[in-house]
Design an enzyme around this catalytic site. Structure first.
Site, PDB file in Angstrom:
ATOM      1  N   ASP A 353       8.300  -7.322  -0.818  1.00 15.36           N
ATOM      2  CA  ASP A 353       9.015  -6.133  -0.352  1.00 15.36           C
ATOM      3  C   ASP A 353       9.587  -6.341   1.040  1.00 15.36           C
ATOM      4  OD1 ASP A 353       9.042  -4.411  -2.453  1.00 15.36           O
ATOM      5  OD2 ASP A 353       7.898  -2.836  -1.461  1.00 15.36           O
ATOM      6  N   ASP A 405       6.475   0.715  -7.559  1.00 12.20           N
ATOM      7  CA  ASP A 405       5.585   1.283  -6.549  1.00 12.20           C
ATOM      8  C   ASP A 405       4.499   2.152  -7.175  1.00 12.20           C
ATOM      9  OD1 ASP A 405       7.086   0.088  -4.545  1.00 12.20           O
ATOM     10  OD2 ASP A 405       8.473   1.776  -4.431  1.00 12.20           O
TER      11      ASP A 405
END
Length: 505
Positions: A353, A405
């Site tokens: 990320d 997520d």
């Protein structure tokens, strides 16, 4: 073969494709703003703030509105525009170049007039001499022409941004936490019997919702990050072609996910109903329950609804329903065998990320690969692998959360649930509730960072420490870290639990 085997037509290769695409979180939030024209007419014009622009203030001072000279703003401006809002037509050069020329001439803000009435978010390289010094927004063609026609009357106005609404954030938080909770419980309902105490009996498996679970190995965890990165790069360069492949795969895979989740829900609610659980014979297909038969048109209907209206305001309803079912499906199907593998995957995803959101601009000519892919790369389409809730304000940016997520931390939460079951830990003294709370807190921290920094945040940056990090610390204190790390649980006796925090009160 049973009906359940026939409806689950997604091959493992397509499931792996979905897992790869889950590596594309909603790392960006669109910022809407307004150009308020005060003279010679009054009009509120919707605008979209550029990625490289500072956040437009809630209420700005009034400024003159002028047209760039030359009109496209692709060379040094011939006239002084000190403190003015400059209009420039789209085209002939990059957005960044227009902003640089307007800034050099002393402009307060740059308003790009699009070549159509739709507006889109502007992106580009991020030179430090622009990002904090000039506001840059886009308006539609017809709105821009209305202002240009009245230039002789010295128009004026100001830019402003609507106040934030927290209702959509709250709804998204509830949906995400509930999905992680529900998916983990559904997965633990089908954990292998070898992980359960011999004194416990497992409920009979549901033939139509039970699926072969897949343990994620160390090599698979590493491969996930590698293939997710390759998928990002391919989407970055070939978005206008691959975006429709992604939408199609999402729609097709969601049929199976919605069908399985809906069937499981119906059969769970109707355990005492002989009607829903009644088996009927379908020619050339095999036996199926009434519940599975009822959910079939629903599953196809939701998917078709999304495809047809995916660019309409109401599309968030089928998209969120499909997204939640996909998350539940993945949490039930894929499992961590131990904390070692989960640590490898979550730590790699953590740095994944950070790299693709914050560091990739240094390698891809100033463009954040994650942001470009998450926003559709200028195709007027959007990556569907996310949950989104619209704000009460119609022009406000919706609340977004990528499915990755939810699934990636959710897989660890699910493992903690199976660990608690194997250790026969009560809810309040186990690790499952601790991780659900940690996940919720991590999301709240993500929102706080979003508001503080004004830009979209990679949620895993906050979710991994709040789940994996806290769990490892607590397990080390309790003396369970070795068992959790190796996954060697299931044969504990009351004597093994005596003196630990897992012991029943």
């Amino acid at each position: 073969s049973t009906w359940g085997q026939n409806i689950r037509f997604i091959p493992m290769t397509l499931r792996f494709l979905f897992v790869v695409l889950l590596g594309i979180p909603a790392a960006h939030s669109t910022q809407f703003s307004f150009l308020q024209v005060k003279h010679p007419f009054t009009k509120t014009i919707s605008a979209l703030t550029a990625q490289f622009s500072p956040s437009v203030p809630a209420k700005g001072a009034e400024h003159d509105i002028v047209l760039a000279s030359p009109p496209h703003g692709c060379s040094p401006l011939k006239e002084s525009v000190n403190g003015s809002i400059v209009l420039a037509y789209r085209g002939n050069c990059t957005f960044i170049e227009k902003a640089q020329y307007a800034l050099a001439a002393g402009a307060y803000a740059l308003v790009i007039v699009n070549t159509e009435d739709k507006i889109q978010e502007m992106s580009g390289e991020y030179p430090s001499n622009i990002t904090d010094r000039i506001y840059c927004v886009m308006i539609g063609q017809s709105d821009g022409e209305k202002i240009v026609k009245r230039l002789s009357e010295s128009p004026s106005g100001f830019l402003w941004t609507p106040s934030r609404s927290y209702s959509a954030m709250v709804m998204l938080w509830i949906m995400a936490v509930a999905t992680v909770w529900g998916g983990s419980l559904w997965a633990s309902h089908t954990i292998p019997s070898t992980r359960q105490s011999s004194s416990e009996t497992k409920e009979p498996a549901d033939e139509e919702t039970e699926d072969m679970s897949v343990d994620i190995t160390r090599n698979a965890a590493i491969a996930f990050v590698v293939f997710a990165s390759l998928a990002l790069v391919l989407l970055f360069f070939f978005m206008k072609y691959l975006i429709f492949v992604v939408i199609g795969a999402f729609a097709i895979g969601s049929v199976s996910a919605v069908h399985q989740c809906g069937t499981a829900a119906l059969r769970s609610l109707g355990k005492r109903s002989t009607f829903l659980n009644r088996q009927v014979q379908i020619p050339s297909v095999g036996p199926c329950s009434i519940a599975a038969l009822l959910m079939l048109p629903v599953a196809f209907g939701v998917s078709i609804w999304f495809v047809v209206c995916r660019n309409e305001p109401i599309a968030w309803i089928p998209q969120d329903a499909m997204g939640i079912c996909l998350c539940m499906f993945f949490l039930k199907t894929f499992r961590f065998p131990n904390a070692k593998v989960s640590s490898i995957l979550l730590c790699l995803a953590f740095f994944y990320d950070i790299f693709w959101v914050f560091l990739s601009p240094y390698l891809f000519r100033g463009k954040s690969v994650m942001v470009e892919v998450a926003t559709g790369g200028g195709t007027h389409e959007a990556i569907p692998m996310l949950l989104r809730i619209p704000q009460l304000c119609q022009t406000c940016s919706p609340a977004l959360l990528g499915l990755g997520d939810i699934v990636l931390p959710g897989l660890f939460v699910s493992y903690m649930r199976s660990f608690d079951v194997a250790m026969r830990a009560p809810l309040l003294r186990g690790y499952f509730l601790l991780n659900v709370c940690g996940y919720g807190i991590g999301l709240l921290i993500t929102y706080a960072a979003l508001f503080a920094m004004g830009v979209g945040q990679p949620a895993l940056l906050y979710l991994v420490p709040c789940t994996l990090g806290i769990t490892c610390l607590v397990a080390a204190v309790r003396g369970h870290f070795t068992k959790m790390w190796s996954g060697d649980v299931g044969n504990e006796t009351p004597e093994d639990l005596r003196g630990t925090l897992l012991q029943q009160p």
